[in-house]
Design a protein around this motif. Sequence first.
Motif, PDB file in Angstrom:
ATOM      1  N   GLU A 230       0.821  -1.213   0.000  1.00 40.78           N
ATOM      2  CA  GLU A 230       0.000   0.000   0.000  1.00 40.78           C
ATOM      3  C   GLU A 230       0.853   1.259   0.000  1.00 40.78           C
ATOM      4  OE1 GLU A 230      -2.849   2.798   2.554  1.00 40.78           O
ATOM      5  OE2 GLU A 230      -0.983   1.849   3.214  1.00 40.78           O
ATOM      6  N   GLY A 231       1.935   1.257   0.772  1.00 39.69           N
ATOM      7  CA  GLY A 231       2.821   2.416   0.789  1.00 39.69           C
ATOM      8  C   GLY A 231       3.449   2.655  -0.569  1.00 39.69           C
ATOM      9  N   GLY A 232       3.822   1.568  -1.245  1.00 35.12           N
ATOM     10  CA  GLY A 232       4.398   1.711  -2.580  1.00 35.12           C
ATOM     11  C   GLY A 232       3.431   2.330  -3.557  1.00 35.12           C
ATOM     12  N   ILE A 233       2.168   1.898  -3.511  1.00 35.27           N
ATOM     13  CA  ILE A 233       1.165   2.392  -4.452  1.00 35.27           C
ATOM     14  C   ILE A 233       0.717   3.802  -4.094  1.00 35.27           C
ATOM     15  CG2 ILE A 233      -1.186   2.035  -5.299  1.00 35.27           C
ATOM     16  CD1 ILE A 233      -0.701  -0.986  -4.895  1.00 35.27           C
ATOM     17  N   LEU A 234       0.292   3.973  -2.853  1.00 39.53           N
ATOM     18  CA  LEU A 234      -0.359   5.231  -2.468  1.00 39.53           C
ATOM     19  C   LEU A 234       0.641   6.367  -2.282  1.00 39.53           C
ATOM     20  CD1 LEU A 234      -3.373   5.460  -0.064  1.00 39.53           C
ATOM     21  CD2 LEU A 234      -1.579   7.172   0.026  1.00 39.53           C
ATOM     22  N   LEU A 235       1.755   6.083  -1.605  1.00 41.90           N
ATOM     23  CA  LEU A 235       2.727   7.135  -1.308  1.00 41.90           C
ATOM     24  C   LEU A 235       3.851   7.204  -2.334  1.00 41.90           C
ATOM     25  CD1 LEU A 235       3.027   6.525   2.557  1.00 41.90           C
ATOM     26  CD2 LEU A 235       1.574   8.179   1.372  1.00 41.90           C
ATOM     27  N   GLY A 236       4.279   6.045  -2.827  1.00 45.86           N
ATOM     28  CA  GLY A 236       5.400   6.036  -3.767  1.00 45.86           C
ATOM     29  C   GLY A 236       5.048   6.600  -5.126  1.00 45.86           C
ATOM     30  N   ALA A 357       9.049   1.549  -4.193  1.00 51.41           N
ATOM     31  CA  ALA A 357       8.275   1.788  -5.416  1.00 51.41           C
ATOM     32  C   ALA A 357       8.955   2.814  -6.312  1.00 51.41           C
ATOM     33  CB  ALA A 357       6.862   2.246  -5.067  1.00 51.41           C
ATOM     34  N   THR A 358       9.407   3.915  -5.728  1.00 55.60           N
ATOM     35  CA  THR A 358      10.073   4.936  -6.542  1.00 55.60           C
ATOM     36  C   THR A 358      11.415   4.420  -7.055  1.00 55.60           C
ATOM     37  OG1 THR A 358      10.951   5.910  -4.492  1.00 55.60           O
ATOM     38  CG2 THR A 358       8.963   6.891  -5.418  1.00 55.60           C
ATOM     39  N   GLY A 359      12.104   3.598  -6.246  1.00 57.17           N
ATOM     40  CA  GLY A 359      13.363   3.042  -6.702  1.00 57.17           C
ATOM     41  C   GLY A 359      13.198   2.081  -7.859  1.00 57.17           C
ATOM     42  N   LEU A 360      12.150   1.255  -7.816  1.00 59.45           N
ATOM     43  CA  LEU A 360      11.923   0.255  -8.852  1.00 59.45           C
ATOM     44  C   LEU A 360      11.370   0.846 -10.140  1.00 59.45           C
ATOM     45  CD1 LEU A 360      10.384  -2.598  -6.657  1.00 59.45           C
ATOM     46  CD2 LEU A 360      12.637  -2.599  -7.750  1.00 59.45           C
ATOM     47  N   THR A 361      10.649   1.942 -10.028  1.00 57.34           N
ATOM     48  CA  THR A 361      10.003   2.516 -11.215  1.00 57.34           C
ATOM     49  C   THR A 361      10.741   3.724 -11.782  1.00 57.34           C
ATOM     50  OG1 THR A 361       8.579   3.903  -9.808  1.00 57.34           O
ATOM     51  CG2 THR A 361       7.711   1.745 -10.478  1.00 57.34           C
ATOM     52  N   GLY A 362      11.755   4.205 -11.058  1.00 53.64           N
ATOM     53  CA  GLY A 362      12.448   5.410 -11.504  1.00 53.64           C
ATOM     54  C   GLY A 362      13.017   5.291 -12.905  1.00 53.64           C
ATOM     55  N   GLY A 363      13.496   4.107 -13.265  1.00 54.70           N
ATOM     56  CA  GLY A 363      14.082   3.926 -14.584  1.00 54.70           C
ATOM     57  C   GLY A 363      13.091   3.968 -15.723  1.00 54.70           C
ATOM     58  N   LEU A 364      11.799   3.901 -15.403  1.00 51.09           N
ATOM     59  CA  LEU A 364      10.764   3.908 -16.437  1.00 51.09           C
ATOM     60  C   LEU A 364      10.311   5.313 -16.817  1.00 51.09           C
ATOM     61  CD1 LEU A 364       8.509   1.038 -15.011  1.00 51.09           C
ATOM     62  CD2 LEU A 364      10.285   0.840 -16.770  1.00 51.09           C
ATOM     63  N   THR A 365      10.748   6.314 -16.067  1.00 52.40           N
ATOM     64  CA  THR A 365      10.231   7.661 -16.291  1.00 52.40           C
ATOM     65  C   THR A 365      10.733   8.285 -17.591  1.00 52.40           C
ATOM     66  OG1 THR A 365      12.041   8.599 -14.983  1.00 52.40           O
ATOM     67  CG2 THR A 365       9.996   8.080 -13.819  1.00 52.40           C
ATOM     68  N   GLN A 367      10.481   7.227 -20.482  1.00 49.59           N
ATOM     69  CA  GLN A 367       9.490   7.027 -21.544  1.00 49.59           C
ATOM     70  C   GLN A 367       8.135   7.635 -21.186  1.00 49.59           C
ATOM     71  OE1 GLN A 367      10.577   5.674 -24.382  1.00 49.59           O
ATOM     72  NE2 GLN A 367      12.587   5.525 -23.357  1.00 49.59           N
ATOM     73  N   GLY A 368       8.105   8.462 -20.167  1.00 47.11           N
ATOM     74  CA  GLY A 368       6.836   9.039 -19.735  1.00 47.11           C
ATOM     75  C   GLY A 368       6.300   8.311 -18.519  1.00 47.11           C
ATOM     76  N   TYR A 369       5.123   8.711 -18.079  1.00 44.02           N
ATOM     77  CA  TYR A 369       4.572   8.183 -16.829  1.00 44.02           C
ATOM     78  C   TYR A 369       3.341   7.309 -17.039  1.00 44.02           C
ATOM     79  CZ  TYR A 369       7.761  11.534 -14.775  1.00 44.02           C
ATOM     80  OH  TYR A 369       8.898  12.218 -14.421  1.00 44.02           O
ATOM     81  N   GLY A 370       2.860   7.212 -18.269  1.00 47.04           N
ATOM     82  CA  GLY A 370       1.660   6.424 -18.535  1.00 47.04           C
ATOM     83  C   GLY A 370       1.823   4.971 -18.142  1.00 47.04           C
ATOM     84  N   ALA A 371       2.963   4.361 -18.499  1.00 44.28           N
ATOM     85  CA  ALA A 371       3.177   2.946 -18.185  1.00 44.28           C
ATOM     86  C   ALA A 371       3.235   2.707 -16.680  1.00 44.28           C
ATOM     87  CB  ALA A 371       4.468   2.461 -18.846  1.00 44.28           C
ATOM     88  N   ILE A 372       3.820   3.659 -15.949  1.00 42.00           N
ATOM     89  CA  ILE A 372       3.880   3.521 -14.492  1.00 42.00           C
ATOM     90  C   ILE A 372       2.480   3.535 -13.904  1.00 42.00           C
ATOM     91  CG2 ILE A 372       4.623   4.654 -12.359  1.00 42.00           C
ATOM     92  CD1 ILE A 372       7.097   5.622 -13.867  1.00 42.00           C
ATOM     93  N   PHE A 373       1.650   4.460 -14.356  1.00 42.80           N
ATOM     94  CA  PHE A 373       0.288   4.541 -13.832  1.00 42.80           C
ATOM     95  C   PHE A 373      -0.537   3.314 -14.238  1.00 42.80           C
ATOM     96  CE2 PHE A 373       1.047   9.345 -14.089  1.00 42.80           C
ATOM     97  CZ  PHE A 373       1.405   9.419 -12.755  1.00 42.80           C
ATOM     98  N   GLU A 374      -0.315   2.797 -15.433  1.00 41.09           N
ATOM     99  CA  GLU A 374      -1.033   1.589 -15.862  1.00 41.09           C
ATOM    100  C   GLU A 374      -0.660   0.398 -14.983  1.00 41.09           C
ATOM    101  OE1 GLU A 374      -0.003   1.091 -19.939  1.00 41.09           O
ATOM    102  OE2 GLU A 374      -1.110   2.872 -20.612  1.00 41.09           O
ATOM    103  N   GLY A 375       0.646   0.230 -14.739  1.00 44.80           N
ATOM    104  CA  GLY A 375       1.076  -0.861 -13.865  1.00 44.80           C
ATOM    105  C   GLY A 375       0.538  -0.709 -12.460  1.00 44.80           C
ATOM    106  N   THR A 376       0.412   0.525 -12.004  1.00 47.23           N
ATOM    107  CA  THR A 376      -0.106   0.772 -10.664  1.00 47.23           C
ATOM    108  C   THR A 376      -1.573   0.380 -10.563  1.00 47.23           C
ATOM    109  OG1 THR A 376       1.458   2.602 -10.434  1.00 47.23           O
ATOM    110  CG2 THR A 376      -0.338   2.488  -8.842  1.00 47.23           C
ATOM    111  N   CYS A 377      -2.327   0.545 -11.651  1.00 47.22           N
ATOM    112  CA  CYS A 377      -3.732   0.091 -11.663  1.00 47.22           C
ATOM    113  C   CYS A 377      -3.814  -1.402 -11.358  1.00 47.22           C
ATOM    114  CB  CYS A 377      -4.372   0.376 -13.029  1.00 47.22           C
ATOM    115  SG  CYS A 377      -4.799   2.090 -13.324  1.00 47.22           S
ATOM    116  N   VAL A 378      -2.949  -2.183 -12.003  1.00 43.64           N
ATOM    117  CA  VAL A 378      -2.932  -3.629 -11.777  1.00 43.64           C
ATOM    118  C   VAL A 378      -2.550  -3.935 -10.333  1.00 43.64           C
ATOM    119  CG1 VAL A 378      -1.874  -5.815 -12.452  1.00 43.64           C
ATOM    120  CG2 VAL A 378      -2.380  -4.080 -14.190  1.00 43.64           C
ATOM    121  N   ALA A 379      -1.514  -3.249  -9.836  1.00 44.13           N
ATOM    122  CA  ALA A 379      -1.076  -3.469  -8.458  1.00 44.13           C
ATOM    123  C   ALA A 379      -2.172  -3.112  -7.465  1.00 44.13           C
ATOM    124  CB  ALA A 379       0.179  -2.641  -8.179  1.00 44.13           C
TER     125      ALA A 379
END
Length: 400
Positions: A230-236, A357-365, A367-379
């Motif tokens: 939850e901390g990764g999704i909501l706060l990260g 969460a920010t450490g694991l997803t930082g490398g994806l930024t 290419q934009g943030y859409g993919a990060i938000f899409e993955g977060t929906c699944v999580a």
Amino acid sequence: MSGVVPHGHPEELAARSTAPQPAPPLPAPLMRATGFLSFYDRFATAPMLVVFTREEGVSLSSAVQLVTAYVLLYALGQPAWGLLGDRLGRLKVLRLALAGTLIGSVATIAAPGFVALLVIRAVTGFFVGALFPSMLTVVGDSYTGAARAREISSLQTFTALGTTVATLAAGALAVWLDWRVVFGMTAVGAGTFLVLLRRVKLPSAAGVRHDIRRAFTAWPVWLYLLGLLEGGILLGILTYIVPALERDGLSTAVAGAVGATYGAGIIGGAYLAKRVVARAGRTVMIAIGATTLFVAFLLASLSQGVPALTATAVLIGTSNAFLHSSLQGWATDVAPAARATTVSFFVSSAFLGSSAATGLTGGLTGQGYGAIFEGTCVATVVLAVLAVGSHALWFRRRGG
């Protein structure tokens, strides 16, 4: 009781009874003000980073370490404070934390250089980190049923106000006056609360015998794992709202203002949650919060424009008031004999999840943030299933 169990969560059944709630040993306004102070100090540094680069003669990457070091000790100190709270008592820990916050804030103002400032802020973060979990623990000791949930919501409202005031005012005060004024306000608050605590006496938690081992049994450990997710999704992932707006050319000031609507979402959500909790059990509150969080990131995955991300920030704040406060309430319930330890480990797990969460997803930024938000929906769907299902199971096994 035999036959059919009355409909509703036992917390709500307790709230509907005519038995009055005992007066809290700590005045509710003092608890809420302490929550405000802890989040004000925690979020005050980030808006002043540019000022630090200019006045201390360091790079922005170096100035960012003021936030990193503070948050690191804030998070790592949680388990220690929880263990001390169950060993020494809530009031001793609260006084020690406020004294450390006061001394740390005064030392911050007098810091002779950037290295000293960095060390002092990190140590201050260690002490400030004890304040909010201490308040949650006292709420757990002092209230039962829906009254506990309402008080946690009120506490969240004031932490949101602290976050919002720091986000919007710290930078302006640093530019117009001096950055030391911002931390001077923390010192004044901590000193005032210490004076107010002189005549307060906190009994042990309603005669409960403390057994710290209870904080490491199956259900509390499961709750810590949920806290990581939850901390990764909501706060990260919340961290990416402002950068996503800036990527599309929005100014830092406007993007920051949009990000600050998260606090408005918490305040509005807490207002709603206090009214819903009397009619719905905690399991339903968790479901509402998780659904709101899913909608928030669904909007963000579809568009990173100002309207969508404003709605996302507000909805994440609303989810915080329903989902996060309900999990915090569960943390006060799951191991009463080790309440301070359990609450502190849960808070720490949420922080660690945010950092991971920010450490694991930082490398994806890049290419934009859409993919990060899409993955977060699944999580978020995974979180909803696990949190709702496990709380319902815990409730039934507890004897609901």
